[in-house]
Design a protein around this motif. Structure first.
Motif, mmCIF file in Angstrom:
data_model
loop_
_atom_site.group_PDB
_atom_site.id
_atom_site.type_symbol
_atom_site.label_atom_id
_atom_site.label_comp_id
_atom_site.label_asym_id
_atom_site.label_seq_id
_atom_site.Cartn_x
_atom_site.Cartn_y
_atom_site.Cartn_z
ATOM 1 N N VAL A 1 -4.484 -3.698 -4.129
ATOM 2 C CA VAL A 1 -3.718 -2.524 -3.694
ATOM 3 C C VAL A 1 -3.846 -1.393 -4.700
ATOM 4 N N ALA A 2 -3.724 -1.728 -5.986
ATOM 5 C CA ALA A 2 -3.817 -0.705 -7.026
ATOM 6 C C ALA A 2 -5.166 -0.002 -7.003
ATOM 7 N N VAL A 3 -6.231 -0.785 -6.861
ATOM 8 C CA VAL A 3 -7.577 -0.209 -6.843
ATOM 9 C C VAL A 3 -7.796 0.611 -5.567
ATOM 10 N N ALA A 4 -7.391 0.051 -4.423
ATOM 11 C CA ALA A 4 -7.646 0.715 -3.142
ATOM 12 C C ALA A 4 -6.880 2.026 -3.001
ATOM 13 N N THR A 5 -5.698 2.090 -3.590
ATOM 14 C CA THR A 5 -4.874 3.298 -3.417
ATOM 15 C C THR A 5 -5.120 4.355 -4.484
ATOM 16 N N TRP A 6 -5.860 4.003 -5.541
ATOM 17 C CA TRP A 6 -6.015 4.957 -6.647
ATOM 18 C C TRP A 6 -6.510 6.323 -6.198
ATOM 19 N N PRO A 7 -7.612 6.444 -5.437
ATOM 20 C CA PRO A 7 -8.055 7.787 -5.052
ATOM 21 C C PRO A 7 -7.053 8.516 -4.173
ATOM 22 N N PHE A 8 -6.321 7.774 -3.352
ATOM 23 C CA PHE A 8 -5.346 8.403 -2.462
ATOM 24 C C PHE A 8 -4.116 8.870 -3.226
ATOM 25 N N LEU B 1 1.766 4.304 -3.110
ATOM 26 C CA LEU B 1 1.784 5.756 -2.931
ATOM 27 C C LEU B 1 3.140 6.333 -3.330
ATOM 28 N N ARG B 2 4.205 5.649 -2.934
ATOM 29 C CA ARG B 2 5.562 6.123 -3.230
ATOM 30 C C ARG B 2 5.855 6.086 -4.730
ATOM 31 N N TRP B 3 5.494 4.987 -5.377
ATOM 32 C CA TRP B 3 5.794 4.831 -6.797
ATOM 33 C C TRP B 3 5.101 5.912 -7.622
ATOM 34 N N ASP B 4 3.924 6.335 -7.208
ATOM 35 C CA ASP B 4 3.219 7.379 -7.941
ATOM 36 C C ASP B 4 4.010 8.683 -7.946
ATOM 37 N N VAL B 5 4.784 8.924 -6.907
ATOM 38 C CA VAL B 5 5.642 10.113 -6.855
ATOM 39 C C VAL B 5 6.946 9.866 -7.611
ATOM 40 N N LEU C 1 0.826 -1.203 0.000
ATOM 41 C CA LEU C 1 0.000 0.000 0.000
ATOM 42 C C LEU C 1 0.866 1.261 0.000
ATOM 43 N N PHE C 2 1.851 1.304 0.899
ATOM 44 C CA PHE C 2 2.735 2.469 0.953
ATOM 45 C C PHE C 2 3.587 2.543 -0.306
ATOM 46 N N GLY C 3 4.008 1.381 -0.812
ATOM 47 C CA GLY C 3 4.812 1.356 -2.026
ATOM 48 C C GLY C 3 4.085 1.930 -3.219
ATOM 49 N N LEU D 1 -3.800 8.720 3.436
ATOM 50 C CA LEU D 1 -3.778 7.286 3.725
ATOM 51 C C LEU D 1 -2.549 6.877 4.523
ATOM 52 N N GLY D 2 -1.399 7.500 4.233
ATOM 53 C CA GLY D 2 -0.166 7.108 4.902
ATOM 54 C C GLY D 2 -0.218 7.234 6.411
ATOM 55 N N TYR D 3 -0.972 8.216 6.910
ATOM 56 C CA TYR D 3 -1.088 8.366 8.360
ATOM 57 C C TYR D 3 -1.812 7.162 8.968
ATOM 58 N N ALA D 4 -2.861 6.706 8.303
ATOM 59 C CA ALA D 4 -3.579 5.530 8.801
ATOM 60 C C ALA D 4 -2.712 4.278 8.722
ATOM 61 N N LEU D 5 -1.957 4.136 7.623
ATOM 62 C CA LEU D 5 -1.082 2.977 7.482
ATOM 63 C C LEU D 5 -0.018 2.957 8.577
#
Length: 248
Positions: A217-224, A13-17, A9-11, A172-176
């Motif tokens: 993971v891809a679907v769940a993180t898309w909006p975030f 978010l990171r990869w998108d940046v 999940l965190f990965g 999302l990262g704060y919750a993770l």
């Protein structure tokens, strides 16, 4: 399309940046601490000439197998950057969630800079904000977390220019992080392992076990991932970069 290993999940978010900072043209890329190769496969699939180094033998074996299974060129070195061939030079040296594990972060960064060609890019990610150091940081062998200004100074001190960076992971990262700290309190922190052992296992934790899990993971993180793009000054984690001089 190349089959890509699942990201955490965190990965995700990171990869998108990270993918937006990498050069668009094919480049020779070295990844320090490549883990199980989820990022390495993506880099090689994008046309980069990829080399990964990884201290943990189990993770290095998985990464090598993933590159081979995807039919991609690239090499995985079990060890650290000192194991590379003398004179090896790269256009990009990246290290995701590595510096915080190293006692001598400035010394390691100086070593990585020496592996770059003129004008080469250093790209790193780390957890942010020392005040957020928690049970999970201790459980996976972190020595520190970084203030954004501290990271910029570290990169500049290594002789890099065009230094930049941004925070990521909100909200999302704060919750993770909160969940990970609970896991560490119950299962990981104070389990008798050494710092080196905690560092080795860090790349194996929270990994999705299947392609289905990776798709989830891809679907769940898309909006975030969309939301965090609008919040470059907010988040529990940091991506930063800098370049070497273009003159030899």
């Amino acid at each position: 399309m190349t089959k890509r290993p699942p990201l955490t999940l965190f990965g995700a978010l990171r990869w998108d940046v990270v993918r937006r900072v990498l050069p668009p043209e094919p480049s020779r890329v070295l990844e320090i601490g490549c883990g199980q190769g989820a990022v390495g496969v993506r880099l090689a699939a994008a046309g980069h000439r990829y080399t990964g180094v990884e201290l943990d033998a189990t993770s290095a074996e998985v990464a090598s197998g993933r590159l081979a299974a995807a039919g991609l060129e690239g090499g995985i070195v079990h060890g650290d950057a000192a194991e590379l061939a003398p004179g090896d030079e790269f256009d990009v040296v990246c290290a995701f969630e590595v510096l915080e594990h190293l006692e001598d972060d400035a010394g390691a960064l100086a070593q990585w800079v020496r592996l770059l060609r003129p004008g080469g890019l250093v790209l790193v990610s780390t957890p942010a904000w020392p005040a957020r150091f928690g049970p999970m940081d201790a459980a996976v062998g972190h020595h520190r977390r970084y203030e954004p200004a501290q990271m910029r100074a570290l990169l500049a001190g290594a002789g890099l220019t065009d230094v930049g960076g941004r925070l990521y992971g909100a909200p999302l990262g704060y919750a993770l992080e909160a969940v990970r700290n609970q896991v560490a309190r119950r299962r990981l922190e104070g389990d008798g392992t050494t710092t080196a052992e905690r560092t080795a296992r860090s790349g194996r934790l929270f990994q999705p076990g299947s392609a289905v899990g990776g798709a989830g993971v891809a679907v769940a993180t898309w909006p975030f991932r969309v939301v965090q793009r609008a919040l470059p000054r907010t988040g529990p984690a940091l991506v930063a970069w800098g370049r070497t001089s273009r003159s030899a």
